[in-house]
Structure formats: C-alpha cells, structure tokens
Design an enzyme around this catalytic site. Structure first.
Site, PDB file in Angstrom:
ATOM      1  N   GLU A  35       0.765  -1.522  -0.293  1.00 52.23           N
ATOM      2  CA  GLU A  35      -0.157  -0.400  -0.133  1.00 52.23           C
ATOM      3  C   GLU A  35       0.830   1.319  -0.150  1.00 52.23           C
ATOM      4  O   GLU A  35       2.004   1.371   0.526  1.00 52.23           O
ATOM      5  CB  GLU A  35      -0.841  -0.067   1.153  1.00 52.23           C
ATOM      6  CG  GLU A  35      -1.460   1.492   1.255  1.00 52.23           C
ATOM      7  CD  GLU A  35      -2.384   1.797   2.564  1.00 52.23           C
ATOM      8  OE1 GLU A  35      -3.723   1.148   3.219  1.00 52.23           O
ATOM      9  OE2 GLU A  35      -1.766   2.040   3.515  1.00 52.23           O
ATOM     10  N   THR A  66      -3.874   4.688  -1.060  1.00 46.77           N
ATOM     11  CA  THR A  66      -4.522   5.596   0.161  1.00 46.77           C
ATOM     12  C   THR A  66      -5.535   6.370  -0.733  1.00 46.77           C
ATOM     13  O   THR A  66      -4.499   6.879  -2.018  1.00 46.77           O
ATOM     14  CB  THR A  66      -4.154   6.041   1.098  1.00 46.77           C
ATOM     15  OG1 THR A  66      -2.862   6.842   0.656  1.00 46.77           O
ATOM     16  CG2 THR A  66      -3.882   3.834   1.574  1.00 46.77           C
ATOM     17  N   TYR A  67      -6.655   6.580  -0.248  1.00 47.39           N
ATOM     18  CA  TYR A  67      -7.174   7.619  -0.407  1.00 47.39           C
ATOM     19  C   TYR A  67      -7.700   9.061   0.751  1.00 47.39           C
ATOM     20  O   TYR A  67      -7.396   8.922   1.472  1.00 47.39           O
ATOM     21  CB  TYR A  67      -8.907   8.014  -0.861  1.00 47.39           C
ATOM     22  CG  TYR A  67      -8.959   9.238  -1.208  1.00 47.39           C
ATOM     23  CD1 TYR A  67      -9.262   9.109  -2.613  1.00 47.39           C
ATOM     24  CD2 TYR A  67     -10.161   9.976  -0.738  1.00 47.39           C
ATOM     25  CE1 TYR A  67     -10.140  10.331  -3.293  1.00 47.39           C
ATOM     26  CE2 TYR A  67     -10.651  11.170  -1.155  1.00 47.39           C
ATOM     27  CZ  TYR A  67     -10.508  11.217  -2.792  1.00 47.39           C
ATOM     28  OH  TYR A  67     -11.768  12.610  -3.852  1.00 47.39           O
ATOM     29  N   GLY A 142     -14.087   5.942   5.652  1.00 46.52           N
ATOM     30  CA  GLY A 142     -12.938   7.208   5.139  1.00 46.52           C
ATOM     31  C   GLY A 142     -12.563   7.969   6.900  1.00 46.52           C
ATOM     32  O   GLY A 142     -13.342   7.416   7.868  1.00 46.52           O
ATOM     33  N   ASP A 143     -10.959   8.622   7.544  1.00 45.06           N
ATOM     34  CA  ASP A 143     -10.658   9.019   8.392  1.00 45.06           C
ATOM     35  C   ASP A 143     -11.721   9.753   8.922  1.00 45.06           C
ATOM     36  O   ASP A 143     -12.315  10.662   7.825  1.00 45.06           O
ATOM     37  CB  ASP A 143      -9.078   9.830   8.700  1.00 45.06           C
ATOM     38  CG  ASP A 143      -8.042   8.044   8.722  1.00 45.06           C
ATOM     39  OD1 ASP A 143      -8.541   7.005   8.996  1.00 45.06           O
ATOM     40  OD2 ASP A 143      -7.060   8.118   7.666  1.00 45.06           O
ATOM     41  N   TYR A 196     -10.916  -5.308  11.719  1.00 43.38           N
ATOM     42  CA  TYR A 196      -9.606  -4.637  13.025  1.00 43.38           C
ATOM     43  C   TYR A 196     -10.004  -5.702  13.717  1.00 43.38           C
ATOM     44  O   TYR A 196      -9.962  -6.054  15.042  1.00 43.38           O
ATOM     45  CB  TYR A 196     -10.296  -3.322  13.287  1.00 43.38           C
ATOM     46  CG  TYR A 196     -10.655  -2.418  12.153  1.00 43.38           C
ATOM     47  CD1 TYR A 196     -10.033  -1.466  12.075  1.00 43.38           C
ATOM     48  CD2 TYR A 196     -10.930  -2.708  11.524  1.00 43.38           C
ATOM     49  CE1 TYR A 196     -10.146  -0.808  11.685  1.00 43.38           C
ATOM     50  CE2 TYR A 196     -11.503  -1.465  10.871  1.00 43.38           C
ATOM     51  CZ  TYR A 196     -10.643  -0.684  10.534  1.00 43.38           C
ATOM     52  OH  TYR A 196     -10.729   0.967   9.761  1.00 43.38           O
ATOM     53  N   HIS A 200     -11.855  -1.292  15.611  1.00 38.14           N
ATOM     54  CA  HIS A 200     -11.828  -0.595  15.457  1.00 38.14           C
ATOM     55  C   HIS A 200     -12.013   0.643  16.806  1.00 38.14           C
ATOM     56  O   HIS A 200     -12.843  -0.132  17.681  1.00 38.14           O
ATOM     57  CB  HIS A 200     -13.363  -0.043  13.981  1.00 38.14           C
ATOM     58  CG  HIS A 200     -13.067   1.102  13.526  1.00 38.14           C
ATOM     59  ND1 HIS A 200     -14.230   1.577  14.443  1.00 38.14           N
ATOM     60  CD2 HIS A 200     -12.085   1.884  12.829  1.00 38.14           C
ATOM     61  CE1 HIS A 200     -13.952   3.289  13.418  1.00 38.14           C
ATOM     62  NE2 HIS A 200     -12.908   3.280  12.759  1.00 38.14           N
ATOM     63  N   GLN A 227      -6.024  -4.523   9.128  1.00 43.00           N
ATOM     64  CA  GLN A 227      -5.136  -2.953  10.269  1.00 43.00           C
ATOM     65  C   GLN A 227      -4.205  -3.657  10.484  1.00 43.00           C
ATOM     66  O   GLN A 227      -4.046  -4.528  10.522  1.00 43.00           O
ATOM     67  CB  GLN A 227      -6.454  -2.335  11.648  1.00 43.00           C
ATOM     68  CG  GLN A 227      -5.570  -1.177  11.737  1.00 43.00           C
ATOM     69  CD  GLN A 227      -4.940  -0.255  11.123  1.00 43.00           C
ATOM     70  OE1 GLN A 227      -3.584   0.038   9.913  1.00 43.00           O
ATOM     71  NE2 GLN A 227      -5.776   1.329  10.837  1.00 43.00           N
TER      72      GLN A 227
HETATM   73  P1  FAD Z   1     -17.095   0.870   9.256  1.00 43.91           P
HETATM   74  O1  FAD Z   1     -16.987  -0.627   8.167  1.00 43.91           O
HETATM   75  O2  FAD Z   1     -17.922   2.478   8.453  1.00 43.91           O
HETATM   76  O3  FAD Z   1     -16.909   1.173  10.652  1.00 43.91           O
HETATM   77  C1  FAD Z   1     -16.660   2.415  10.931  1.00 43.91           C
HETATM   78  C2  FAD Z   1     -17.028   1.964  12.916  1.00 43.91           C
HETATM   79  O4  FAD Z   1     -19.193   2.065  13.230  1.00 43.91           O
HETATM   80  C3  FAD Z   1     -16.317   0.536  13.519  1.00 43.91           C
HETATM   81  O5  FAD Z   1     -17.058   0.360  14.994  1.00 43.91           O
HETATM   82  C4  FAD Z   1     -17.968  -0.140  12.800  1.00 43.91           C
HETATM   83  O6  FAD Z   1     -17.965  -1.286  13.805  1.00 43.91           O
HETATM   84  C5  FAD Z   1     -18.630   0.352  13.209  1.00 43.91           C
HETATM   85  N1  FAD Z   1     -19.625  -0.192  11.833  1.00 43.91           N
HETATM   86  C6  FAD Z   1     -20.430  -0.236  10.922  1.00 43.91           C
HETATM   87  N2  FAD Z   1     -21.153  -0.322   9.916  1.00 43.91           N
HETATM   88  C7  FAD Z   1     -22.226   0.382  11.303  1.00 43.91           C
HETATM   89  C8  FAD Z   1     -23.130   0.486  10.846  1.00 43.91           C
HETATM   90  N3  FAD Z   1     -23.758   0.002   9.807  1.00 43.91           N
HETATM   91  N4  FAD Z   1     -24.062   0.767  11.692  1.00 43.91           N
HETATM   92  C9  FAD Z   1     -23.524   1.409  13.111  1.00 43.91           C
HETATM   93  N5  FAD Z   1     -22.463   0.902  13.172  1.00 43.91           N
HETATM   94  C10 FAD Z   1     -21.273   0.595  12.129  1.00 43.91           C
HETATM   95  N6  FAD Z   1      -8.777   6.011   5.767  1.00 43.91           N
HETATM   96  C11 FAD Z   1      -8.899   7.171   4.894  1.00 43.91           C
HETATM   97  O7  FAD Z   1      -9.094   8.102   4.911  1.00 43.91           O
HETATM   98  N7  FAD Z   1      -8.172   6.917   3.817  1.00 43.91           N
HETATM   99  C12 FAD Z   1      -7.275   5.473   2.996  1.00 43.91           C
HETATM  100  O8  FAD Z   1      -7.168   4.812   1.770  1.00 43.91           O
HETATM  101  C13 FAD Z   1      -7.570   4.485   4.277  1.00 43.91           C
HETATM  102  N8  FAD Z   1      -7.223   3.170   4.147  1.00 43.91           N
HETATM  103  C14 FAD Z   1      -7.325   2.001   4.853  1.00 43.91           C
HETATM  104  C15 FAD Z   1      -6.767   0.860   5.130  1.00 43.91           C
HETATM  105  C16 FAD Z   1      -7.211  -0.246   5.670  1.00 43.91           C
HETATM  106  C17 FAD Z   1      -7.019  -1.516   5.451  1.00 43.91           C
HETATM  107  C18 FAD Z   1      -8.150   0.500   6.946  1.00 43.91           C
HETATM  108  C19 FAD Z   1      -7.891  -1.015   7.861  1.00 43.91           C
HETATM  109  C20 FAD Z   1      -8.335   1.140   7.453  1.00 43.91           C
HETATM  110  C21 FAD Z   1      -8.020   2.832   6.128  1.00 43.91           C
HETATM  111  N9  FAD Z   1      -8.635   3.946   6.536  1.00 43.91           N
HETATM  112  C22 FAD Z   1      -8.593   4.640   4.952  1.00 43.91           C
HETATM  113  C23 FAD Z   1      -8.597   4.271   7.791  1.00 43.91           C
HETATM  114  C24 FAD Z   1     -10.453   3.779   7.378  1.00 43.91           C
HETATM  115  O9  FAD Z   1     -10.893   4.673   6.923  1.00 43.91           O
HETATM  116  C25 FAD Z   1     -10.675   4.368   9.486  1.00 43.91           C
HETATM  117  O10 FAD Z   1     -10.444   3.254   9.950  1.00 43.91           O
HETATM  118  C26 FAD Z   1     -12.619   4.675   9.572  1.00 43.91           C
HETATM  119  O11 FAD Z   1     -12.670   4.600  10.778  1.00 43.91           O
HETATM  120  C27 FAD Z   1     -13.002   3.162   9.584  1.00 43.91           C
HETATM  121  O12 FAD Z   1     -13.547   2.539   8.123  1.00 43.91           O
HETATM  122  P2  FAD Z   1     -14.274   1.624   7.987  1.00 43.91           P
HETATM  123  O13 FAD Z   1     -14.569   1.179   6.141  1.00 43.91           O
HETATM  124  O14 FAD Z   1     -13.544   0.302   8.848  1.00 43.91           O
HETATM  125  O15 FAD Z   1     -15.760   1.878   8.751  1.00 43.91           O
END
Ligand code: FAD
Length: 334
Positions: A35, A66-67, A142-143, A196, A200, A227
């Site tokens: 990555e 990454t974005y 996304g972050d 994670y 998370h 992660q």
């Molecule tokens: P989600 O799957 O939406 O989960 C986020 C939180 O909400 C979790 O606590 C989960 O338990 C909870 N949740 C999930 N679905 C629901 C629902 N339907 N209702 C209620 N709660 C829910 N960030 C960037 O900005 N750019 C990147 O390029 C990037 N690359 C990454 C690559 C990897 C491999 C990883 C592991 C992370 C990356 N991240 C990136 C960070 C990521 O965007 C953050 O960790 C973000 O906070 C959570 O993303 P997620 O897709 O896991 O979110």
C-alpha cells in the site's frame, strides 16, 4: 439517454488484470502486496515510480493507493484575520492508479471512501475507475476529517462502509442511481473492506465490530484487509472469530514495520494498535534510530515467516512511504 454496456464498461485487454479473489485463487503460495500513499501536493508521478520500481522484483499482484480527503486549516489573511479553508494534502489517488496500470501492467487498487463524497460523486468516480480498467476497490468509511472529532457524512453520502459496499454491489448488478442502463450494463468490481484484529476504535467490543464486518461481507464484499498488528496471535484470533461468525472470504493481513522510536507512541495513538512488550522493550533499549529500524525489520520478518507458515494468501505491507525498509523485509522472507 441510452448507455450501452460496451461503452460504459469496456473489457480491459490485459489478462494479468484480475480481481483480488482471482489472484488469490491462482496463487500456489503466499504473495506480497503493498500500500502506498500519494505524495504530498506538488509531488510527481516519477516520485511514485521511483518508490515502486524497487518493489516490482517481488512481483506484487496489486498495489493499493490510499485516498486522503480534504482537511480544514486556518490561514492568516491581510488584516490579521484567519480564514477557514479546505485543503487536500495528498491528492492524486486515481491518477496514480492509472500510472501504475500503465507502467507495470499490474492491478492498482484505489481506496474509495464515504467521507466527502455524495452518492452521485461516488457513482461517477466508480465509472471513471471502470473506464481505467480498475478491477478492485477497497471500500472504506474514511478517516475523521481534521479537525472534526467524529465522522460526518455528506448530506447525500454514506455514513458507513456498509452503505458504500451496497452502492458498488448495486452498480455491479446494473442498478445505477438515476437511470438504468438499457441493455443491462453493469460494473464488475471486486470489493475489499477493512477489518480490525484489535477492533475499530469506535466499536464497543470486537464482537460487535465483527458483526458489522459480517454485514459488509453479506452485502457483497469479497475480501478483507486488516489493520496493521504487531502480534500475530491477534490476527489468528481475529480470523478464528470471523470464521465462527460465518465470514468465509479471504482475510489479508496488513503489516507495517516499526521504523522509529517515536512510532512506539504514534502508531497506537493513530491506528489504535498495541505494541507487544518484547518489541517495546527491545526498541526502547536502542541507542539510535538505526538500531530501532533494525529491531522493526527483524520483528516484521519474524511476523511474516509465521504468517506464511500459516498459509495466509497475501502479506500486505503498509509502506507509509518507507519503501526501503519494506523491501529489505520482503527480500528476506521469500
Ligand atoms: P466502517 O465499516 O463504517 O466501520 C466504522 C465503525 O462503525 C466501526 O466501529 C464499526 O463497528 C461501526 N459500524 C460499521 N457499520 C455500521 C453500521 N451500519 N451501523 C453502525 N455502526 C457501524 N482511511 C482513509 O481515509 N483513507 C484510506 O485510504 C484508508 N485506507 C485504509 C486501509 C485499511 C486496510 C484500513 C484497515 C483502514 C484504512 N483507512 C483509510 C482508515 C479507515 O477509513 C478508518 O479506520 C475508519 O475510521 C473506518 O473505516 P471502515 O471502512 O472500517 O468503517
């Protein structure tokens, strides 16, 4: 307006462009992928290539890019006023993916996030990616945007990666937002999502986090990338709990070597991961950064060898622009 399948989603002419699930299916041993981050604004594609060129000898099936969404800063204006402005420090994800596809003829996987995107903008971005020959996307929430203290979706955007996965699956099945393609035109993306092993940071516990992860898979996601973790047991336990929860897709472990002493605090606070006692104590005892880096390399080699022995499909390295260290590790493990 009538849109035809061939115009919307042309077939890519290169057979080595594949879905991640196909790469895994065709591999007879663990492979390695990377990555990268887009360079800071003003950086060049040559900079990206000079980072990636040395990694090509390891024949990665794909490179993730990454974005990074916009963040708000306060800029001083004449008269001493401060104005809140939105800036993007690392633009260029899609252009870099196109560069990788053209130069190396391997898959480039853009990270696609909910933050900052309306559903329409997401759809348009995915159509662009399809035209570029992109076969895979990593769908993420996304972050949190700086300096917000929690994630705020766009008014017509997605609040969770789950909703983004559903939109991509809809497009794969020919369901677009405002008009149908008349002859069944559809996208064909392989969808990755994040997992994670140490949960998370917002999730109340690992079980509930895995329950939401399962929803992403049930909605149509094809694979999981984890992660980073520094204790393989956390990954093995995570995989076991995912399997018990009924998640059957490949779970690709993400690794990042420790390279600086300051990361002993920075990595846990940024990525919400634990540094094992052994690694912490050995790195803390080092007299200089060179020695810390060596400790990090040896730890990552040890992790990699154990994961390969456990027959993980792919070892995915977060380079965080520190490609030399990652290359050193990979050269020792195969
Ligand atoms: P989600 O799957 O939406 O989960 C986020 C939180 O909400 C979790 O606590 C989960 O338990 C909870 N949740 C999930 N679905 C629901 C629902 N339907 N209702 C209620 N709660 C829910 N960030 C960037 O900005 N750019 C990147 O390029 C990037 N690359 C990454 C690559 C990897 C491999 C990883 C592991 C992370 C990356 N991240 C990136 C960070 C990521 O965007 C953050 O960790 C973000 O906070 C959570 O993303 P997620 O897709 O896991 O979110």
């Amino acid at each position: 307006m009538k849109l035809s399948t061939d115009i919307l989603f042309p077939l890519c002419g290169f057979s080595n462009f594949m879905k991640v699930t196909e790469h895994i299916k065709h591999a007879d041993a663990t492979r390695v992928s990377f990555e990268i981050l887009p360079p800071l604004k003003g950086g060049s594609i040559e900079q990206v290539f000079s980072m990636l060129d040395p990694l090509m000898e390891f024949k990665p099936p794909f490179i993730d890019v990454t974005y990074h969404r916009e963040e708000f800063i306060y800029q001083k204006r004449p008269g001493g006023f401060y104005e809140k402005v939105a800036i993007r420090k690392r633009p260029g994800t899609v252009g870099i993916c196109a560069g990788i596809i053209n130069r190396y003829s391997i898959d480039a996987i853009p990270h696609l996030i909910c933050g900052g995107f309306s559903k329409d903008e997401t759809e348009n971005a995915l159509i662009d990616l399809s035209f570029l020959g992109v076969k895979n996307v990593l769908a993420l929430r996304g972050d949190v945007r700086k300096p917000d203290d929690h994630f705020i979706p766009e008014e017509d955007g997605h609040a969770h990666a789950l909703d983004l996965v559903r939109q991509i699956v809809d497009m794969n099945q020919g369901r677009f937002l405002h008009e149908e393609t008349v002859d069944g035109g559809h996208a064909d993306f392989c969808i990755g999502v994040a997992g994670y092993p140490e949960k998370h940071f917002e999730a109340p516990n690992l079980k509930s986090d895995i329950a939401y992860l399962k929803k992403k898979i049930d909605a149509g996601a094809d694979y999981i990338v984890t992660q980073m973790f520094f204790d393989n047991q956390k990954y093995f336990d995570f995989v076991q709990q995912c399997r018990q929860a009924g998640i059957k897709v490949p779970i690709i472990p993400g690794l990042k070597p420790l390279t600086r002493k300051s990361q002993l605090n920075a990595l846990p606070s940024t990525f919400h991961v634990n540094i094992p006692d052994d690694l912490y104590e050995t790195a803390t005892a080092c007299n200089d950064e060179k020695a810390v880096r060596q400790v990090g390399i040896e730890w990552a080699i040890m992790q990699s060898r154990e994961l390969i022995k456990a027959k993980v499909p792919i070892l995915h390295f977060y380079t965080l622009s520190n490609v030399k260290t990652v290359a050193k590790i990979v050269s020792k493990i195969f």
